[in-house]
Enzyme design. Sequence first.
Site, PDB file in Angstrom:
ATOM      1  N   GLU A 150       0.693  -1.140   0.087  1.00 32.92           N
ATOM      2  CA  GLU A 150       0.444   0.228  -0.019  1.00 32.92           C
ATOM      3  C   GLU A 150       1.360   1.561   0.072  1.00 32.92           C
ATOM      4  O   GLU A 150       1.086   1.893  -0.960  1.00 32.92           O
ATOM      5  CB  GLU A 150      -0.999   0.407   1.555  1.00 32.92           C
ATOM      6  CG  GLU A 150      -1.837   1.147   1.265  1.00 32.92           C
ATOM      7  CD  GLU A 150      -3.052   1.245   2.354  1.00 32.92           C
ATOM      8  OE1 GLU A 150      -3.626   1.708   2.714  1.00 32.92           O
ATOM      9  OE2 GLU A 150      -1.717   0.535   3.412  1.00 32.92           O
ATOM     10  N   ASP A 194     -12.264  -0.467   2.576  1.00 32.40           N
ATOM     11  CA  ASP A 194     -11.389  -0.004   3.344  1.00 32.40           C
ATOM     12  C   ASP A 194     -11.784   0.375   4.565  1.00 32.40           C
ATOM     13  O   ASP A 194     -12.262  -0.397   6.026  1.00 32.40           O
ATOM     14  CB  ASP A 194     -10.247   1.206   3.192  1.00 32.40           C
ATOM     15  CG  ASP A 194      -8.776   0.125   4.016  1.00 32.40           C
ATOM     16  OD1 ASP A 194      -8.664  -0.531   4.702  1.00 32.40           O
ATOM     17  OD2 ASP A 194      -7.710   1.521   3.814  1.00 32.40           O
TER      18      ASP A 194
END
Length: 379
Positions: free
Chosen positions: A220, A317
Amino acid sequence: MTPDDPTTPPGRPLDLPNISLAPKVVLHDHLDGGLRPATVLELAREVGYPDLPADDAESLARWFRDAADSGSLERYLETFAHTVAVMQTPSALRRVALECVRDLAADGVVYAEVRYAPEQHLARGMTLDEVVEAVLAGFRDGEAEAEAQGRPILVRCLVTAMRHAARSQEIAELAVRYRDDGVVGFDIAGAEAGNPPTRHLDAFEFMRANNAHFTIHAGEAFGLPSIHEAIAFCGTDRLGHGVRVIDDITLPPGTDLAAESFDGVELGQIANMVRDKRIPLELCPSSNVQTGAVASIAEHPFNVLARLRFRVTVNTDNRLMSDTTMSKEFYRLAQQFGYGWADFERFTVNAMKSAFIHFDERLALIDDVIKPGYAVLVG
């Protein structure tokens, strides 16, 4: 026009009201990142937490969204101080878990894996076990309510260890201890830089020794080294985000990221391994923009990875911080890349195939819920 063009009849228009009806699967959704703003305010008053940055739900929602739009994972993570602060009692955790299920079911989600870090909810004296039991009770409450309302949903959870802390072995043991009660896996999360997944090898080895599933936040904010360690040394089942695998894919100059095919691309060793082994990517488009993993939805590698047949999945998320839902994520991708119902059915089946429940349960949801649901939308 192509058969997947959202403007092509037959089939319902690919707009938000219709997308909300589509059966969806989310594998990467954080409990402490999905609270309702009004609930944050009410819980803060109940526990005497004085530090919220706004005193009405609309302003608080705006603050969370704006604060998360920093372009930095570290600053993005700072917003969680407020939600975690009001999730320190069994009743608060049970309520938040119940509302999580309500919100996901209302958005057409039929299967969800929701994650949280039990070690962050001990400030008022709860044990790790009490934290897990409160959350699982809330999930059961929500499932029963959704079933009664004709919107059945199956919700399971992942327990997360913070990668900068030293409790991963305890959390892995917690995952195995509650594996028959609704905990289907283990995860590590937090700032990637300086906290490689290999710091937690004992926990991953424990999970493997107990035939238990785990995913790792990797690729990420830190890129390919994080992905490589997660796969090669830790043996992860899935990649939490994994978006920076694109750094190991060479595209010809001037490539249109919204194209329907990508000729002349070259995959490096890590990218090939991820694709060859069908390692699921828990991609979270809106969040990836907020944390600076990608510059914009238009520049998100989702379409490249999808067209190259990586096992891509769509995820939220943190619904509060990103002001998002699964339906909004689908819609943004459709607007940017021209996806249609067949594409979203494939992404949803990808996610269901990658879930941490047993094969027969996955297959039943695919055959009895997901495919019939999309057949109605396609017409």
